[in-house]
Design an enzyme around this catalytic site. Structure first.
Site: not given
Ligand code: GLN
Length: 473
Positions: A78, A153, A177
């Site tokens: 990420k 996310s 997330s």
């Protein structure tokens, strides 16, 4: 031809050990998948240019006998987790050309194992969102239906795994997330116990809530990566090892907050799939216990007060002086306002304003202080529930993946999607989202997921029940 669909970490490790294929051949197969699919899905913001070198280092470990289970395993990371010398930007314009000056602790642990990092995965800007639509670089689309969101996310990390663009991935989870996008894209997503994985080198969103989480196609893979990144770290004073006397008894009793599930707002397809999962677990010998979590309905409100408060404080470092992009105004204040006004997206600015408000002298007691008290009550409900049951089961998300644009104009409707996930972050307990089947919408098959929550440090119980849900026990 390597068929990545069939690969798991264990199978890959065996194949690499036997020499069925090399680390580079494996990485190149994933790169080819990325080349084919990323233009539609937008899971990766950048594919790294040193994969050959990384593969060589990993291959050498196989030839000199120092290879471990993760050596040569291709991973997506990420865009808010630092890799020394690499760009990292939290999918924000304000960090467009920012380069990390050190490795996150999780990354340095994985580097030692010889993991191959394929690239930076897309995300909601600074991890604020539940659909990846808040990325400055466009949304990540759902590999099962390109008109739908991947969730967020960590949508990029999850979609990378779901589209066969990485075997496993790292994400971050502040309010769901890792778990929510996992349920949208059919992957397994783990949020560990707060503090079990060091946050050093993870860009802070809500420091009392954040954890790095792991994503894989099955429970085993998420577990293996987790076991290689956990542990106390001198760079994160909130990090901790599991206490030595922690119980490891196999979970038998599963608590379900049935009355909470009856409150409405949950898609029919999610409810019926959840009930099927409950029946399946009953058949496998688990006892299902109806539990009460009396303060659970306050979780969302508490999260959306405390999280922005922490966000507003954590985001103050992005002022155009210390990090990233800079815009020149007539004086320092104008520099700040121009830099932050142009560099930060709407949702990030909304949360900074909300957080500043709840922390302001006049409202601190009414909002921030009160929310903290309710947080303690919610934690107490869980403590009591875990006296009666070993784990708690709920759906991961109240709906399957929604359409791109469906909720982005209405932040409250987006926030409501976090109803089941934020509690684990407020309480600090570990939670796992496991695929539980599919539903059909507009002629497309969409994955669904269920969430298991366990007491602090009992990730083993999550993996156990998770494997039962996968049907592999
Ligand atoms: N969807 C939640 C939010 O918008 C969770 C974000 C996260 O876990 N990083 O805050």
């Amino acid at each position: 031809m390597i068929n990545t669909k069939e690969l798991t970490i264990k199978k890959t490790h065996e194949a690499l050990k036997k020499g069925d294929f090399t680390v580079l051949e494996l990485a190149e197969t994933y790169l080819k998948n990325i080349e084919e699919k990323n233009k539609d899905i937008n899971a990766y913001l950048e594919v790294f240019d040193d994969i050959k070198e990384q593969a060589e280092i990993a291959q050498k470990k196989f030839s000199d006998g120092t290879a471990t289970i993760l050596t040569g395993i291709p991973m997506a990371v990420k865009d808010n987790i630092l890799i020394d010398g690499r760009k990292v930007g939290a999918a924000s314009k304000i960090l467009k050309n920012y380069v990390a000056s050190y490795d996150a602790t999780a990354i340095s642990k994985l580097k030692k194992e010889g993991v191959v990092f394929l690239g930076r995965a897309n995300m909601d800007e600074f991890a604020m969102g539940g659909s990846t639509e808040n990325s400055a670089y466009g949304p990540t689309k759902n590999p099962y239906d390109l008109e739908r969101v991947s969730g967020g996310s960590s949508g990029g990390s999850v979609a990378a795994v779901a589209m066969e663009g990485a075997l496993v991935a790292l994400g971050s989870d502040t309010g769901g997330s890792v778990r929510q996008p996992s349920s949208f894209c059919g992957t397994v997503g783990l949020k560990p116990t707060y503090g079990r994985v060091s946050r050093h080198g993870l860009m802070a969103m809500g420091s009392s809530l954040d954890q790095i989480g792991t994503i894989g196609k099955n429970v085993d893979d998420a577990e293996i990566v987790f076991k290689n990144i956990l542990g106390k770290d001198i760079f994160d004073s909130t990090s901790q090892d599991a206490p030595e006397n922690i119980s490891t008894t196999k979970p038998k009793k599963i608590g379900v907050p049935f009355s909470f599930l009856k409150q409405g707002g949950i898609d029919e397809s999610v409810l019926s799939n959840f009930n099927e999962t409950v029946e399946k677990l009953k058949k496998e010998g688990y006892e299902i216990v109806d539990i009460d979590l009396p303060n659970n309905h306050y979780s969302l409100a508490v999260y959306y007060i405390l999280m922005p408060a922490e966000v507003s404080s954590n985001m103050s470092r992005f002022d155009g002086v210390k990090y990233g992009e800079h815009k020149d105004g007539k004086n320092l204040l104008e520099d700040y306002m121009l830099t932050r006004g142009e560099g930060l997206g709407k949702e990030v600015r909304r949360r900074i304003i909300l957080g500043t408000y709840v922390l302001s002298a006049g409202y601190y007691d009414a909002y921030y202080h009160k929310a903290n008290k309710v947080r303690a009550l919610i934690a107490d409900d869980f403590r009591k529930a875990f006296e009666k049951v070993d784990v708690i089961l709920t759906p991961t998300s109240p709906t399957p993946a929604f359409k791109i644009g469906e909720k982005s104009a209405d932040p409250i409707s987006m926030y409501l999607a976090d109803i089941f996930t934020v509690t684990a972050n407020l309480v600090g307990t570990p939670a796992l989202s496991v695929p539980s089947g599919f539903t059909e919408k507009d002629g497309k098959k969409l994955p669904l997921g269920v969430q298991i929550t366990a007491p602090h440090f009992r990730e083993d119980a999550l993996f156990d029940v998770g494997r039962s849900i996968e049907g592999r026990v």
